[in-house]
Design a protein around this motif. Structure first.
Motif, PDB file in Angstrom:
ATOM      1  N   LEU A 238       0.828  -1.210   0.000  1.00  0.00           N
ATOM      2  CA  LEU A 238       0.000   0.000   0.000  1.00  0.00           C
ATOM      3  C   LEU A 238       0.863   1.261   0.000  1.00  0.00           C
ATOM      4  O   LEU A 238       0.576   2.228  -0.712  1.00  0.00           O
ATOM      5  CB  LEU A 238      -0.925  -0.002   1.216  1.00  0.00           C
ATOM      6  N   LEU A 239       1.905   1.259   0.809  1.00  0.00           N
ATOM      7  CA  LEU A 239       2.785   2.428   0.870  1.00  0.00           C
ATOM      8  C   LEU A 239       3.529   2.633  -0.445  1.00  0.00           C
ATOM      9  O   LEU A 239       3.803   3.772  -0.845  1.00  0.00           O
ATOM     10  CB  LEU A 239       3.770   2.280   2.030  1.00  0.00           C
ATOM     11  N   GLU A 240       3.834   1.544  -1.140  1.00  0.00           N
ATOM     12  CA  GLU A 240       4.484   1.652  -2.443  1.00  0.00           C
ATOM     13  C   GLU A 240       3.551   2.309  -3.458  1.00  0.00           C
ATOM     14  O   GLU A 240       3.969   3.169  -4.238  1.00  0.00           O
ATOM     15  CB  GLU A 240       4.894   0.258  -2.925  1.00  0.00           C
ATOM     16  N   ILE A 241       2.281   1.927  -3.421  1.00  0.00           N
ATOM     17  CA  ILE A 241       1.303   2.548  -4.324  1.00  0.00           C
ATOM     18  C   ILE A 241       1.119   4.015  -3.959  1.00  0.00           C
ATOM     19  O   ILE A 241       1.080   4.889  -4.830  1.00  0.00           O
ATOM     20  CB  ILE A 241      -0.045   1.806  -4.238  1.00  0.00           C
ATOM     21  N   SER A 242       1.012   4.291  -2.669  1.00  0.00           N
ATOM     22  CA  SER A 242       0.813   5.669  -2.215  1.00  0.00           C
ATOM     23  C   SER A 242       1.982   6.561  -2.610  1.00  0.00           C
ATOM     24  O   SER A 242       1.792   7.705  -3.045  1.00  0.00           O
ATOM     25  CB  SER A 242       0.638   5.676  -0.690  1.00  0.00           C
ATOM     26  N   LEU A 243       3.203   6.050  -2.480  1.00  0.00           N
ATOM     27  CA  LEU A 243       4.378   6.822  -2.876  1.00  0.00           C
ATOM     28  C   LEU A 243       4.363   7.105  -4.374  1.00  0.00           C
ATOM     29  O   LEU A 243       4.664   8.227  -4.813  1.00  0.00           O
ATOM     30  CB  LEU A 243       5.648   6.075  -2.493  1.00  0.00           C
ATOM     31  N   ALA A 244       4.004   6.094  -5.162  1.00  0.00           N
ATOM     32  CA  ALA A 244       3.923   6.282  -6.608  1.00  0.00           C
ATOM     33  C   ALA A 244       2.883   7.341  -6.949  1.00  0.00           C
ATOM     34  O   ALA A 244       3.072   8.157  -7.866  1.00  0.00           O
ATOM     35  CB  ALA A 244       3.573   4.955  -7.291  1.00  0.00           C
ATOM     36  N   LEU A 245       1.768   7.351  -6.217  1.00  0.00           N
ATOM     37  CA  LEU A 245       0.704   8.332  -6.447  1.00  0.00           C
ATOM     38  C   LEU A 245       1.190   9.738  -6.135  1.00  0.00           C
ATOM     39  O   LEU A 245       0.932  10.690  -6.894  1.00  0.00           O
ATOM     40  CB  LEU A 245      -0.496   7.971  -5.581  1.00  0.00           C
ATOM     41  N   PHE A 246       1.919   9.889  -5.038  1.00  0.00           N
ATOM     42  CA  PHE A 246       2.461  11.203  -4.697  1.00  0.00           C
ATOM     43  C   PHE A 246       3.506  11.650  -5.714  1.00  0.00           C
ATOM     44  O   PHE A 246       3.510  12.806  -6.161  1.00  0.00           O
ATOM     45  CB  PHE A 246       3.069  11.176  -3.298  1.00  0.00           C
ATOM     46  N   GLN A 247       4.406  10.755  -6.085  1.00  0.00           N
ATOM     47  CA  GLN A 247       5.446  11.115  -7.052  1.00  0.00           C
ATOM     48  C   GLN A 247       4.867  11.481  -8.406  1.00  0.00           C
ATOM     49  O   GLN A 247       5.415  12.330  -9.115  1.00  0.00           O
ATOM     50  CB  GLN A 247       6.439   9.962  -7.189  1.00  0.00           C
ATOM     51  N   LYS A 248       3.748  10.848  -8.767  1.00  0.00           N
ATOM     52  CA  LYS A 248       3.106  11.159 -10.038  1.00  0.00           C
ATOM     53  C   LYS A 248       2.421  12.523  -9.995  1.00  0.00           C
ATOM     54  O   LYS A 248       2.537  13.314 -10.927  1.00  0.00           O
ATOM     55  CB  LYS A 248       2.077  10.077 -10.378  1.00  0.00           C
ATOM     56  N   THR A 249       1.707  12.811  -8.919  1.00  0.00           N
ATOM     57  CA  THR A 249       0.896  14.035  -8.854  1.00  0.00           C
ATOM     58  C   THR A 249       1.641  15.223  -8.272  1.00  0.00           C
ATOM     59  O   THR A 249       1.307  16.373  -8.583  1.00  0.00           O
ATOM     60  CB  THR A 249      -0.355  13.790  -7.997  1.00  0.00           C
ATOM     61  N   LYS A 250       2.610  14.955  -7.379  1.00  0.00           N
ATOM     62  CA  LYS A 250       3.354  16.020  -6.687  1.00  0.00           C
ATOM     63  C   LYS A 250       2.405  16.998  -5.973  1.00  0.00           C
ATOM     64  O   LYS A 250       2.674  18.194  -5.883  1.00  0.00           O
ATOM     65  CB  LYS A 250       4.232  16.802  -7.680  1.00  0.00           C
ATOM     66  N   SER A 251       1.290  16.484  -5.475  1.00  0.00           N
ATOM     67  CA  SER A 251       0.277  17.360  -4.877  1.00  0.00           C
ATOM     68  C   SER A 251       0.329  17.331  -3.358  1.00  0.00           C
ATOM     69  O   SER A 251       0.738  16.340  -2.750  1.00  0.00           O
ATOM     70  CB  SER A 251      -1.125  16.944  -5.340  1.00  0.00           C
ATOM     71  N   ASP A 252      -0.104  18.440  -2.742  1.00  0.00           N
ATOM     72  CA  ASP A 252      -0.186  18.510  -1.285  1.00  0.00           C
ATOM     73  C   ASP A 252      -1.132  17.450  -0.742  1.00  0.00           C
ATOM     74  O   ASP A 252      -0.887  16.871   0.321  1.00  0.00           O
ATOM     75  CB  ASP A 252      -0.676  19.896  -0.857  1.00  0.00           C
ATOM     76  N   TYR A 253      -2.211  17.203  -1.472  1.00  0.00           N
ATOM     77  CA  TYR A 253      -3.206  16.238  -1.006  1.00  0.00           C
ATOM     78  C   TYR A 253      -2.601  14.841  -0.893  1.00  0.00           C
ATOM     79  O   TYR A 253      -2.803  14.142   0.106  1.00  0.00           O
ATOM     80  CB  TYR A 253      -4.408  16.220  -1.952  1.00  0.00           C
ATOM     81  N   HIS A 254      -1.855  14.435  -1.885  1.00  0.00           N
ATOM     82  CA  HIS A 254      -1.295  13.085  -1.845  1.00  0.00           C
ATOM     83  C   HIS A 254      -0.082  12.980  -0.926  1.00  0.00           C
ATOM     84  O   HIS A 254       0.234  11.880  -0.455  1.00  0.00           O
ATOM     85  CB  HIS A 254      -0.990  12.606  -3.264  1.00  0.00           C
ATOM     86  N   ALA A 255       0.574  14.107  -0.638  1.00  0.00           N
ATOM     87  CA  ALA A 255       1.598  14.096   0.415  1.00  0.00           C
ATOM     88  C   ALA A 255       0.928  13.810   1.758  1.00  0.00           C
ATOM     89  O   ALA A 255       1.415  13.000   2.567  1.00  0.00           O
ATOM     90  CB  ALA A 255       2.321  15.433   0.455  1.00  0.00           C
ATOM     91  N   PHE A 256      -0.199  14.479   1.994  1.00  0.00           N
ATOM     92  CA  PHE A 256      -0.977  14.229   3.212  1.00  0.00           C
ATOM     93  C   PHE A 256      -1.415  12.768   3.282  1.00  0.00           C
ATOM     94  O   PHE A 256      -1.271  12.121   4.334  1.00  0.00           O
ATOM     95  CB  PHE A 256      -2.192  15.152   3.240  1.00  0.00           C
ATOM     96  N   ILE A 257      -1.936  12.250   2.186  1.00  0.00           N
ATOM     97  CA  ILE A 257      -2.415  10.864   2.150  1.00  0.00           C
ATOM     98  C   ILE A 257      -1.287   9.895   2.497  1.00  0.00           C
ATOM     99  O   ILE A 257      -1.488   8.924   3.245  1.00  0.00           O
ATOM    100  CB  ILE A 257      -3.004  10.520   0.765  1.00  0.00           C
ATOM    101  N   HIS A 258      -0.095  10.153   1.969  1.00  0.00           N
ATOM    102  CA  HIS A 258       1.028   9.248   2.218  1.00  0.00           C
ATOM    103  C   HIS A 258       1.377   9.199   3.698  1.00  0.00           C
ATOM    104  O   HIS A 258       1.620   8.113   4.263  1.00  0.00           O
ATOM    105  CB  HIS A 258       2.230   9.674   1.385  1.00  0.00           C
ATOM    106  N   HIS A 259       1.370  10.359   4.361  1.00  0.00           N
ATOM    107  CA  HIS A 259       1.654  10.379   5.802  1.00  0.00           C
ATOM    108  C   HIS A 259       0.514   9.721   6.588  1.00  0.00           C
ATOM    109  O   HIS A 259       0.771   8.974   7.552  1.00  0.00           O
ATOM    110  CB  HIS A 259       1.870  11.811   6.284  1.00  0.00           C
ATOM    111  N   LEU A 260      -0.714   9.996   6.204  1.00  0.00           N
ATOM    112  CA  LEU A 260      -1.852   9.394   6.896  1.00  0.00           C
ATOM    113  C   LEU A 260      -1.811   7.870   6.776  1.00  0.00           C
ATOM    114  O   LEU A 260      -2.013   7.148   7.762  1.00  0.00           O
ATOM    115  CB  LEU A 260      -3.172   9.932   6.327  1.00  0.00           C
TER     116      LEU A 260
END
Length: 495
Positions: free
Chosen positions: A70-92
């Motif tokens: 799950l964390l691998e997918i979340s990291l890929a999502l953040f790296q793809k979007t570079k968005s504040d929202y997905h940075a938050f999601i990754h920490h959550l």
């Protein structure tokens, strides 16, 4: 366990003869009795992945390998979007998996990691209004379900209060945006109820209205019955859950009666409506009606089931008119509407046979290449698991879903469809394969979801709209790793 009947019968063809007195609420169907109340109220991928409602039910306990996935997918999502929202999601998500680890193993180091990640998630709450509201509602729900809300109560309260204020004054110019704003209110009101923030639920704005008042009035400004019906049904349900159901049918303004008046008039003067790639014809009526029947059950107002029409019978008749593809995506809403009202046994005496027929007819009607086939298959998979009858799931259902997930990164045909977003397909696939404990399928050489995310071609606007759906699926999957003895939260236990 329910046994499949050897001779199949189309029960809906006999629905008129079987019709009960709709105002008489009887016992719930036994086949779904093991589900927690929250899952019964929010039972579909549409609730979880599209709107972030009812996340983390049907728990299975901690799995370290799945946590890493799950964390691998979340990291890929953040790296793809570079968005504040997905940075938050990754920490959550980091905090969720660490806390689930702690609950399972009493690992003190994991407990410290969870605290650090939750604190960091709060610091990384996005500032854009829509994302901030969605994020703080999601954070609140997660902390409540993990038993951590007291530790962060002051910060969460501050951000929830801010989100209510911001969303209340959002200027939206279309029915679709008004519908989305209403859904945000549903998330915020439910989150405040989960956290026990009664002062926010009753807080008066400068005009004297509470946020409950504002949400109900917002619903009345939506003219499109498809958006108004679904949005109103969800907000009615949430208000019933948090203890404000009486305001839906108050003497000052009876919102439920008004909505039924509108639906009755619309059905009496129905006009042709073009499809949107998934919905067509009576889809535009049965979807909001099924949700509304659930709301009526929660509001405990069975007297409205026969106001102007027999609304249960109307919904049953509509389901019978649906195309095989539409039945596949509407069957879960339909079954739970009947079951939560206590009339499923009357209209669908053998729910397993009913499910099997729906799946079989749908598979005969499609070659599996439709842009929206992944959506239909995900609904069928989840319903099979909820019924406890995965043994009758046709293998083609899985292959169609996996084919869809594999094809999206490079397919222009998908990108041109309203429901063909790569992020939305990833969310549904993640939800389904996790439910089957087959998350490794998404990491196979054929797909490799983290790598696939890096190749998604959705345009920036589509990415902003749909990538939060993948995030919802990640949080849903993470929260399912709570201990298997986890129960409903206090809010839902009191329903």
């Amino acid at each position: 366990m329910i046994k499949q009947k050897p001779q199949k019968e189309n029960w809906l063809a006999h629905s008129s003869a079987l019709a009960p007195e709709s105002s008489q609420i009887i016992n719930r169907h036994q086949g779904l009795k093991m589900l927690l109340k929250e899952r019964r109220i929010f039972p579909t991928p549409w609730h979880w992945c599209v709107h972030g409602l009812g996340l983390g039910q049907e728990v299975i306990g901690f799995d370290p390998k799945k946590s890493d996935r799950l964390l691998e997918i979340s990291l890929a999502l953040f790296q793809k979007t570079k968005s504040d929202y997905h940075a938050f999601i990754h920490h959550l998500l980091h905090g969720i998996v660490a806390k689930c680890n702690t609950l399972s193993t009493s690992d003190c180091n994991a407990q410290q990691r969870a605290h650090e990640q939750f604190a960091t998630a709060i610091k990384h709450l996005p500032t854009e209004i829509w994302h901030h509201a969605r994020a703080i509602a999601l954070l609140t729900e997660s902390l409540v379900k993990l038993g951590q809300i007291e530790t962060y109560r002051d910060d969460v309260h501050k951000h929830l209060e801010m989100a209510f204020q911001e969303v209340a004054v959002l200027d939206v110019a279309s029915d679709k945006l008004r519908y989305e704003k209403l859904q945000l209110f549903a998330n915020l009101l439910l989150a405040a109820g989960q956290a026990g923030f009664s002062n926010l639920l009753g807080a008066r704005q400068q005009n004297g209205d509470t946020y409950v008042d504002t949400a109900l009035q917002l619903a009345t400004t939506i003219s499109d019955v498809f958006y108004r019906g679904r949005g109103s049904a969800v907000i009615f349900s949430v208000l019933a859950i948090i203890g404000y159901g009486e305001q839906v049918c108050s003497e000052q303004q009876n919102h439920l009666q008004t909505l039924l008046d509108i639906l009755d008039s619309e059905l009496s003067h129905s006009s042709t409506r073009s499809g949107d790639g998934v919905h067509e014809g009576v889809d535009y009526y049965i979807f909001p009606l099924s949700l509304l029947l659930n709301a009526i059950a929660l509001l405990e107002r069975p007297d409205y089931l026969t106001y102007k029409r027999d609304w249960v019978q109307q919904t049953v008749s509509f389901f019978h008119l649906l195309s095989p593809a539409s039945q596949a995506s509407q069957i879960t809403f339909f079954i739970y509407a009947l079951d939560n009202l206590g009339v499923l046994d009357v209209y669908v005496p053998d729910v397993v046979t009913f499910f099997y027929e729906c799946m079989t007819v749908y598979l005969k009607s499609t070659d599996g290449s439709g842009v929206d086939d992944y959506l239909r298959c995900t609904y069928l998979i989840h319903l099979a698991y909820q019924l406890g009858r995965t043994d009758i799931l046709d293998p083609r259902v899985w292959s169609i879903l996996l084919d869809s997930a594999t094809q999206t990164p490079g397919s222009q045909r998908y990108l041109e469809s309203t429901y063909g977003s790569s992020y939305m397909i990833a969310a549904y696939a993640l939800s389904a394969f996790d439910r089957a404990s087959q998350l490794d399928e998404l990491f196979s050489e054929r797909l490799s979801l983290p790598d696939a995310i890096s190749r998604f071609k959705d345009d920036p606007k589509s990415t902003e709209i749909h990538s939060p759906k993948t995030a919802f699926a990640l949080i849903e999957t993470g929260l399912r790793m709570r201990p298997i003895e986890s129960c409903d939260t206090p809010l839902f236990s009191n329903i």
